[in-house]
Structures are given as C-alpha cells and as structure tokens.
Design a protein around this motif. Structure first.
Motif, mmCIF file in Angstrom:
data_model
loop_
_atom_site.group_PDB
_atom_site.id
_atom_site.type_symbol
_atom_site.label_atom_id
_atom_site.label_comp_id
_atom_site.label_asym_id
_atom_site.label_seq_id
_atom_site.Cartn_x
_atom_site.Cartn_y
_atom_site.Cartn_z
ATOM 1 N N VAL A 1 0.860 -1.182 0.000
ATOM 2 C CA VAL A 1 0.000 0.000 0.000
ATOM 3 C C VAL A 1 0.898 1.233 0.000
ATOM 4 C CG1 VAL A 1 -1.859 1.201 1.221
ATOM 5 C CG2 VAL A 1 -1.724 -1.292 1.311
ATOM 6 N N ALA A 2 0.451 2.303 -0.683
ATOM 7 C CA ALA A 2 1.239 3.532 -0.741
ATOM 8 C C ALA A 2 0.342 4.751 -0.586
ATOM 9 C CB ALA A 2 2.003 3.612 -2.063
ATOM 10 N N SER A 3 0.925 5.807 -0.045
ATOM 11 C CA SER A 3 0.271 7.112 0.040
ATOM 12 C C SER A 3 1.341 8.156 -0.233
ATOM 13 C CB SER A 3 -0.349 7.329 1.419
ATOM 14 O OG SER A 3 -0.939 8.614 1.497
ATOM 15 N N ARG A 4 0.955 9.187 -0.964
ATOM 16 C CA ARG A 4 1.904 10.225 -1.361
ATOM 17 C C ARG A 4 1.492 11.565 -0.744
ATOM 18 N NH1 ARG A 4 2.255 12.049 -7.598
ATOM 19 N NH2 ARG A 4 0.169 12.673 -6.980
ATOM 20 N N ARG A 5 2.489 12.364 -0.397
ATOM 21 C CA ARG A 5 2.234 13.726 0.104
ATOM 22 C C ARG A 5 3.137 14.670 -0.657
ATOM 23 N NH1 ARG A 5 4.138 17.692 3.514
ATOM 24 N NH2 ARG A 5 2.610 18.730 4.846
ATOM 25 N N LEU A 6 2.537 15.476 -1.516
ATOM 26 C CA LEU A 6 3.293 16.477 -2.246
ATOM 27 C C LEU A 6 3.466 17.704 -1.359
ATOM 28 C CD1 LEU A 6 1.623 16.109 -5.756
ATOM 29 C CD2 LEU A 6 3.663 14.961 -4.859
#
Length: 171
Positions: free
Chosen positions: A118-123
């Motif tokens: 699972v992945a989550s990105r924060r720009l």
C-alpha cells in the motif's frame, strides 16, 4: 535527533500524544525537512501516522508540524514495522506499508491471508493522498522512490499462480 546546519545535533519531540509509538521510519530532504512515519494506537488499534519537521533557525530545534493520520483503517498490528517513508530532494514524500488481508481470486494465493503493498503520497504543501493498494507480494516491503515531480517508482518480487495453483516468484 536532527543535525542543524551549524553541525550540532538537535532533539525534538515530534508527537505530544500520550500514546506510545510502536515503530517508526524517517527520511530527510535536501532542505533539512524531516518526515517521520510511525505506528501509534488510535481508538484501540494501530494506525499509521506522519509528522514533518522544518529546520529551525541556526542552532535551534527543528519545528515539528501537526501529526497526520495516513491510514486509520488498515490492520497494522499484523505488520508492525513493515512500512517506510522516502522523500524527494525538494520535499515530496511517499509512505509504503504492508497490509495483511484476505487473499482474492487474483492475488498470489487464493485462500488465507495475503500481503498487499500500500502507498500514500504527500506532495509539498498538500495533504496525504488516500492510501492505494499497489499490488500483492509474499516478499518483504519494497523500497519506494519519489522524484521532484511527484512520480513514484517501486519494484518487488511478485507472486504469480500457475495453472497448477502453485505460486511462483517473479521480479
């Protein structure tokens, strides 16, 4: 602790919650911002949290932001410590973790529990994006890379079932 531009190491409390941190991972960008991802109890179960600290003025402590909950619904108690965070040189971040959940008709096994990446990105300047199941794998958590455009790359050993139902590892 975090090393300041002056070369001395500074320590700072990143989360003031009374709940114990079970495991953590961290990375730093080229401007000295630190992202820490950690598991901590939330409503009686483990959840994945993140907090970012900005470098303080020269010779002073880093300035932590407000902790965010990245994922409050996944059963992280089955995979304590199986998560990571990576930052790009300009400060984009990607967190990855293993979620243990029931296998499906298309996972590397069809019965029991399987491991999902699972992945989550924060720009920079934005909130964490909703978690996304990237794939399934019996292998350890893959390393995620993120560039200054926010592009994410990961490679891992995938399991593929053959006609006989046996799982085979692929790269």
């Amino acid at each position: 602790g975090v090393q300041s531009p002056a070369g001395n190491v500074q320590s700072v409390l990143m989360d003031r919650s009374p709940q114990a941190v079970r495991a953590l991972a961290a990375d730093i960008d080229d401007s000295g911002r630190v992202m820490v991802v950690y598991t901590q109890s939330l409503g009686g179960r483990l959840a994945l949290h993140a907090v970012r600290a900005e470098p303080g003025p020269s010779g002073s402590q880093p300035l932590p932001g407000t902790p965010d909950v990245i994922d409050a619904t996944a059963p992280h108690d089955a995979a304590i410590g199986e998560f990571s965070v990576t930052m790009s040189p300009r400060g984009h971040a990607v967190a990855t973790w293993i979620l243990t959940a029931a296998c499906t008709a298309v996972s590397y096994r069809t019965a029991g529990d399987c491991r999902y990446v699972v992945a989550s990105r924060r720009l920079v300047g934005q909130a964490w994006e909703p978690p996304v199941r990237v794939g399934d794998s019996p292998a350890p958590l893959p390393k995620a890379l993120i560039n200054d455009n926010g592009d994410v790359a990961m490679t891992w050993t995938a399991g593929l079932r053959g006609a006989d139902g046996a799982s085979r590892n692929l790269q």
